[in-house]
Design a protein around this motif. Sequence first.
Motif, PDB file in Angstrom:
ATOM      1  N   GLN A  34      77.720  22.819 -63.314  1.00 15.00           N
ATOM      2  CA  GLN A  34      78.269  22.472 -62.007  1.00 15.00           C
ATOM      3  C   GLN A  34      77.133  22.314 -61.013  1.00 15.00           C
ATOM      4  O   GLN A  34      76.186  23.093 -61.018  1.00 15.00           O
ATOM      5  N   GLU A  35      77.239  21.309 -60.161  1.00 19.68           N
ATOM      6  CA  GLU A  35      76.244  21.050 -59.124  1.00 19.68           C
ATOM      7  C   GLU A  35      76.825  21.432 -57.766  1.00 19.68           C
ATOM      8  O   GLU A  35      77.999  21.226 -57.508  1.00 19.68           O
ATOM      9  N   ALA A  36      75.955  21.988 -56.924  1.00 19.96           N
ATOM     10  CA  ALA A  36      76.369  22.378 -55.573  1.00 19.96           C
ATOM     11  C   ALA A  36      75.280  21.962 -54.595  1.00 19.96           C
ATOM     12  O   ALA A  36      74.088  22.038 -54.915  1.00 19.96           O
ATOM     13  N   VAL A  37      75.681  21.520 -53.413  1.00 20.26           N
ATOM     14  CA  VAL A  37      74.719  21.080 -52.399  1.00 20.26           C
ATOM     15  C   VAL A  37      74.940  21.835 -51.091  1.00 20.26           C
ATOM     16  O   VAL A  37      76.040  22.292 -50.797  1.00 20.26           O
ATOM     17  N   SER A  38      73.853  21.927 -50.318  1.00 13.30           N
ATOM     18  CA  SER A  38      73.932  22.542 -49.005  1.00 13.30           C
ATOM     19  C   SER A  38      73.164  21.681 -48.010  1.00 13.30           C
ATOM     20  O   SER A  38      71.933  21.722 -47.978  1.00 13.30           O
ATOM     21  N   PRO A  39      73.875  20.881 -47.205  1.00 11.86           N
ATOM     22  CA  PRO A  39      73.195  20.110 -46.167  1.00 11.86           C
ATOM     23  C   PRO A  39      72.475  21.013 -45.167  1.00 11.86           C
ATOM     24  O   PRO A  39      71.423  20.661 -44.647  1.00 11.86           O
ATOM     25  N   GLU A  40      73.018  22.199 -44.934  1.00 13.39           N
ATOM     26  CA  GLU A  40      72.408  23.141 -43.992  1.00 13.39           C
ATOM     27  C   GLU A  40      71.015  23.573 -44.447  1.00 13.39           C
ATOM     28  O   GLU A  40      70.090  23.671 -43.656  1.00 13.39           O
ATOM     29  N   TYR A  41      70.874  23.821 -45.741  1.00 15.06           N
ATOM     30  CA  TYR A  41      69.598  24.300 -46.281  1.00 15.06           C
ATOM     31  C   TYR A  41      68.756  23.192 -46.904  1.00 15.06           C
ATOM     32  O   TYR A  41      67.652  23.443 -47.362  1.00 15.06           O
ATOM     33  N   HIS A  42      69.305  21.967 -46.996  1.00  9.68           N
ATOM     34  CA  HIS A  42      68.611  20.820 -47.590  1.00  9.68           C
ATOM     35  C   HIS A  42      68.296  21.068 -49.063  1.00  9.68           C
ATOM     36  O   HIS A  42      67.200  20.752 -49.544  1.00  9.68           O
ATOM     37  N   THR A  43      69.258  21.664 -49.778  1.00  5.63           N
ATOM     38  CA  THR A  43      69.043  22.019 -51.177  1.00  5.63           C
ATOM     39  C   THR A  43      70.213  21.619 -52.064  1.00  5.63           C
ATOM     40  O   THR A  43      71.332  21.428 -51.593  1.00  5.63           O
ATOM     41  N   LYS A  44      69.906  21.526 -53.357  1.00  2.82           N
ATOM     42  CA  LYS A  44      70.916  21.289 -54.390  1.00  2.82           C
ATOM     43  C   LYS A  44      70.641  22.284 -55.505  1.00  2.82           C
ATOM     44  O   LYS A  44      69.485  22.498 -55.881  1.00  2.82           O
ATOM     45  N   ILE A  45      71.685  22.892 -56.035  1.00  5.68           N
ATOM     46  CA  ILE A  45      71.539  23.857 -57.122  1.00  5.68           C
ATOM     47  C   ILE A  45      72.468  23.456 -58.259  1.00  5.68           C
ATOM     48  O   ILE A  45      73.637  23.136 -58.036  1.00  5.68           O
ATOM     49  N   ILE A  46      71.915  23.466 -59.478  1.00  6.80           N
ATOM     50  CA  ILE A  46      72.691  23.156 -60.673  1.00  6.80           C
ATOM     51  C   ILE A  46      72.864  24.452 -61.454  1.00  6.80           C
ATOM     52  O   ILE A  46      71.878  25.104 -61.825  1.00  6.80           O
ATOM     53  N   LEU A  47      74.109  24.817 -61.682  1.00  7.17           N
ATOM     54  CA  LEU A  47      74.467  26.034 -62.394  1.00  7.17           C
ATOM     55  C   LEU A  47      74.966  25.637 -63.769  1.00  7.17           C
ATOM     56  O   LEU A  47      75.815  24.755 -63.887  1.00  7.17           O
ATOM     57  N   SER A  48      74.450  26.291 -64.812  1.00  6.25           N
ATOM     58  CA  SER A  48      74.914  25.902 -66.145  1.00  6.25           C
ATOM     59  C   SER A  48      74.804  27.052 -67.136  1.00  6.25           C
ATOM     60  O   SER A  48      74.091  28.035 -66.911  1.00  6.25           O
ATOM     61  N   SER A  49      75.525  26.878 -68.214  1.00 10.71           N
ATOM     62  CA  SER A  49      75.465  27.782 -69.350  1.00 10.71           C
ATOM     63  C   SER A  49      75.439  26.907 -70.594  1.00 10.71           C
ATOM     64  O   SER A  49      76.478  26.496 -71.097  1.00 10.71           O
ATOM     65  N   PRO A  50      74.227  26.604 -71.084  1.00  7.44           N
ATOM     66  CA  PRO A  50      74.111  25.680 -72.216  1.00  7.44           C
ATOM     67  C   PRO A  50      74.646  26.233 -73.534  1.00  7.44           C
ATOM     68  O   PRO A  50      74.978  25.467 -74.435  1.00  7.44           O
ATOM     69  N   SER A  51      74.751  27.560 -73.639  1.00  9.30           N
ATOM     70  CA  SER A  51      75.313  28.161 -74.846  1.00  9.30           C
ATOM     71  C   SER A  51      75.843  29.557 -74.508  1.00  9.30           C
ATOM     72  O   SER A  51      75.543  30.105 -73.440  1.00  9.30           O
ATOM     73  N   LYS A  52      76.602  30.111 -75.412  1.00 10.20           N
ATOM     74  CA  LYS A  52      77.225  31.420 -75.193  1.00 10.20           C
ATOM     75  C   LYS A  52      76.165  32.455 -74.802  1.00 10.20           C
ATOM     76  O   LYS A  52      75.155  32.601 -75.476  1.00 10.20           O
ATOM     77  N   GLY A  53      76.406  33.137 -73.687  1.00  6.56           N
ATOM     78  CA  GLY A  53      75.509  34.191 -73.240  1.00  6.56           C
ATOM     79  C   GLY A  53      74.290  33.730 -72.462  1.00  6.56           C
ATOM     80  O   GLY A  53      73.525  34.547 -71.958  1.00  6.56           O
ATOM     81  N   GLN A  54      74.082  32.422 -72.314  1.00  6.03           N
ATOM     82  CA  GLN A  54      72.913  31.877 -71.617  1.00  6.03           C
ATOM     83  C   GLN A  54      73.307  31.362 -70.230  1.00  6.03           C
ATOM     84  O   GLN A  54      74.321  30.701 -70.084  1.00  6.03           O
TER      85      GLN A  54
END
Length: 151
Positions: A117-137
């Motif tokens: 999942q991708e999330a953006v913050s115009p306030e902070y001028h940032t983008k963060i990608i959250l992921s779990s490529p495999s079980k427990g990671q």
Amino acid sequence: MALRLRGIISISLLAGLSLSACTEPAPKLPTAAQVEPTLKSHVDLTIKNAIGKNVKVTDPGGKDIPCGNGRYKRTYAVKARSLWNSDSDMLTTALIGALDYVAKYKLTGAREDLTKQEAVSPEYHTKIILSSPSKGQMVVRGETECLPTNR
């Protein structure tokens, strides 16, 4: 006559105020280097709040990456094992909740891929990608917007 004069003066004042509002300078953007500490903090706190263990920095950042037009971005990424050996979709959901606790970000796009999942913050001028490529990671990767090099 006095009433008409007041109307003309009022219209003139409103027109003057409208024109002055259009000539306000745009707010100055920070540089990628100035935003980078916030980005790193958000990434680190997200993985911590999601109870990541054995956290490893996979991209230390610290480098300007050209975007074109004299603008640059910075990146930063970490990976960790989950305290729970949960499925990828559950871990991604946990990361989303952890990021929500850290700062105000808006999720982008449809949540078709439950492991990322991708999330953006115009306030902070940032983008963060959250992921779990495999079980427990868990992987949290971030980048600044493309920003000017100097103010």
